[in-house]
Design an enzyme around this catalytic site. Sequence first.
Site, PDB file in Angstrom:
ATOM      1  N   LYS A   1      59.550 100.028  56.565  1.00 12.77           N
ATOM      2  CA  LYS A   1      59.048 100.635  57.718  1.00 12.77           C
ATOM      3  C   LYS A   1      60.138 100.576  59.161  1.00 12.77           C
ATOM      4  CE  LYS A   1      54.600  97.934  56.555  1.00 12.77           C
ATOM      5  NZ  LYS A   1      54.155  96.628  57.105  1.00 12.77           N
TER       6      LYS A   1
ATOM      7  N   HIS B   1      81.526  89.032  46.337  1.00 13.37           N
ATOM      8  CA  HIS B   1      80.363  88.383  45.527  1.00 13.37           C
ATOM      9  C   HIS B   1      80.795  86.872  45.301  1.00 13.37           C
ATOM     10  CE1 HIS B   1      77.281  87.397  42.749  1.00 13.37           C
ATOM     11  NE2 HIS B   1      77.247  88.481  42.190  1.00 13.37           N
TER      12      HIS B   1
ATOM     13  N   ARG C   1      71.264  89.780  48.869  1.00 15.08           N
ATOM     14  CA  ARG C   1      71.979  90.526  48.168  1.00 15.08           C
ATOM     15  C   ARG C   1      71.549  91.788  48.771  1.00 15.08           C
ATOM     16  NH1 ARG C   1      73.248  92.052  41.849  1.00 15.08           N
ATOM     17  NH2 ARG C   1      74.763  90.208  42.380  1.00 15.08           N
TER      18      ARG C   1
ATOM     19  N   ARG D   1      71.017  88.016  36.517  1.00 14.20           N
ATOM     20  CA  ARG D   1      71.696  86.676  36.381  1.00 14.20           C
ATOM     21  C   ARG D   1      71.458  85.861  37.928  1.00 14.20           C
ATOM     22  NH1 ARG D   1      73.260  89.502  32.834  1.00 14.20           N
ATOM     23  NH2 ARG D   1      73.343  91.055  34.189  1.00 14.20           N
ATOM     24  N   THR D   2      72.127  86.556  38.878  1.00 12.67           N
ATOM     25  CA  THR D   2      72.613  86.140  40.015  1.00 12.67           C
ATOM     26  C   THR D   2      71.214  85.607  40.601  1.00 12.67           C
ATOM     27  OG1 THR D   2      74.161  87.604  40.523  1.00 12.67           O
ATOM     28  CG2 THR D   2      73.606  86.434  42.381  1.00 12.67           C
TER      29      THR D   2
HETATM   30  C1  NCD Z   1      77.985  92.130  39.247  1.00  8.52           C
HETATM   31  C2  NCD Z   1      77.468  92.255  40.482  1.00  8.52           C
HETATM   32  O1  NCD Z   1      76.207  92.469  40.801  1.00  8.52           O
HETATM   33  O2  NCD Z   1      78.400  92.397  41.340  1.00  8.52           O
HETATM   34  N1  NCD Z   1      77.141  91.341  38.491  1.00  8.52           N
HETATM   35  C3  NCD Z   1      76.635  90.188  38.511  1.00  8.52           C
HETATM   36  O3  NCD Z   1      76.244  89.761  39.899  1.00  8.52           O
HETATM   37  N2  NCD Z   1      76.490  89.267  37.618  1.00  8.52           N
HETATM   38  C4  NCD Z   1      78.597  93.157  38.407  1.00  8.52           C
HETATM   39  C5  NCD Z   1      78.005  94.200  38.327  1.00  8.52           C
HETATM   40  O4  NCD Z   1      76.835  94.832  38.779  1.00  8.52           O
HETATM   41  O5  NCD Z   1      78.328  95.012  37.316  1.00  8.52           O
END
Ligand code: NCD
Length: 309
Positions: free
Chosen positions: A85, A134, A106, A55-56
């Site tokens: 590396k 997040h 991320r 999703r993200t």
């Molecule tokens: C979450 C995350 O990555 O922190 N998911 C997300 O971004 N939609 C929650 C998860 O990984 O469980």
Amino acid sequence: MTAHYHVLGAKQFNRPELEELFESAIRMENREIWSTDPRYSGKVMTTLFFESSTRTRLSFESAMCRLGGKVIGTENAAQFSSTIKGETLEDTIRIVSGYSDVIVLRHTDIGAAERAAKVADVPIINAGDGAGEHPTQALLDLYSIRKECGRIDGLTIAMIGDLTYGRTVHSLSYMLTNYENIKILFVSPENVRIPTYVRHYLEEKGVSYAETDRFEDALTSADVLYQTRIQKERFPSIEEYRKAEGRYIINAEILERMRKDAIILHPLPRAGEIAPEVDDDPRAAYFRQARNGLYIRMALVEKCLQYEG
Ligand code: NCD
């Protein structure tokens, strides 16, 4: 180095700024044609993901494409970048800054986005830093609550599951401090309680909260049940994980006992904590919530790029 509009953590947002973003997300949502905007046609977003995501990452990429910009990136940066590396995050960011107008990061480490922002010459958006934060998920969570419940002030929100490693609950708790008369109920197994530093922040901001391990309390009191996954990959041992898994499952029987006007949210992915039989219930708002991520990220990326001029 010039100042950039970085999105690093949920605490950076105040209420007028949140409202402005929500209004902008509504405009994105109501656009009839997703036409390309000439202001963004030459802009490039890099998505640099050291942890997996559906999703993200894809909603950020879709947001940039729908704004008219272009996207480059790596979904497996730990393996498919010079990190393997031995390159430091700082060096990677310095290099990628030169190729992009905005970087969505991320990472596995808490604080990675802050480190990146110190050396970046473009805006950094924190798309999850380990068990830290997040913030863009919290934005879409609040946007979803506002849409589904018609307001945020005065609501009781139960956050259920892995409250230690679940970064989305940390960010959502911080962001909720901008609203009036909020009550938060943290429902978790004993070994994954909400961190002390999150509780302290709520106390500092005068937000009322309670902690329990009883699911029942949430069913009767909450306007929003914010269900979360037990973050198996972040536990120090499988024994610790076993103590936390499978405790709170929303299924048909729970739906019966839940308030008729409450909603169920989940940042997704789910791993058994919401049974598929729940999906058709009108209170199940998590797929609508995921869709909202697109609009809020369009609004956010637009803001980052506008700031650059
Ligand atoms: C979450 C995350 O990555 O922190 N998911 C997300 O971004 N939609 C929650 C998860 O990984 O469980």
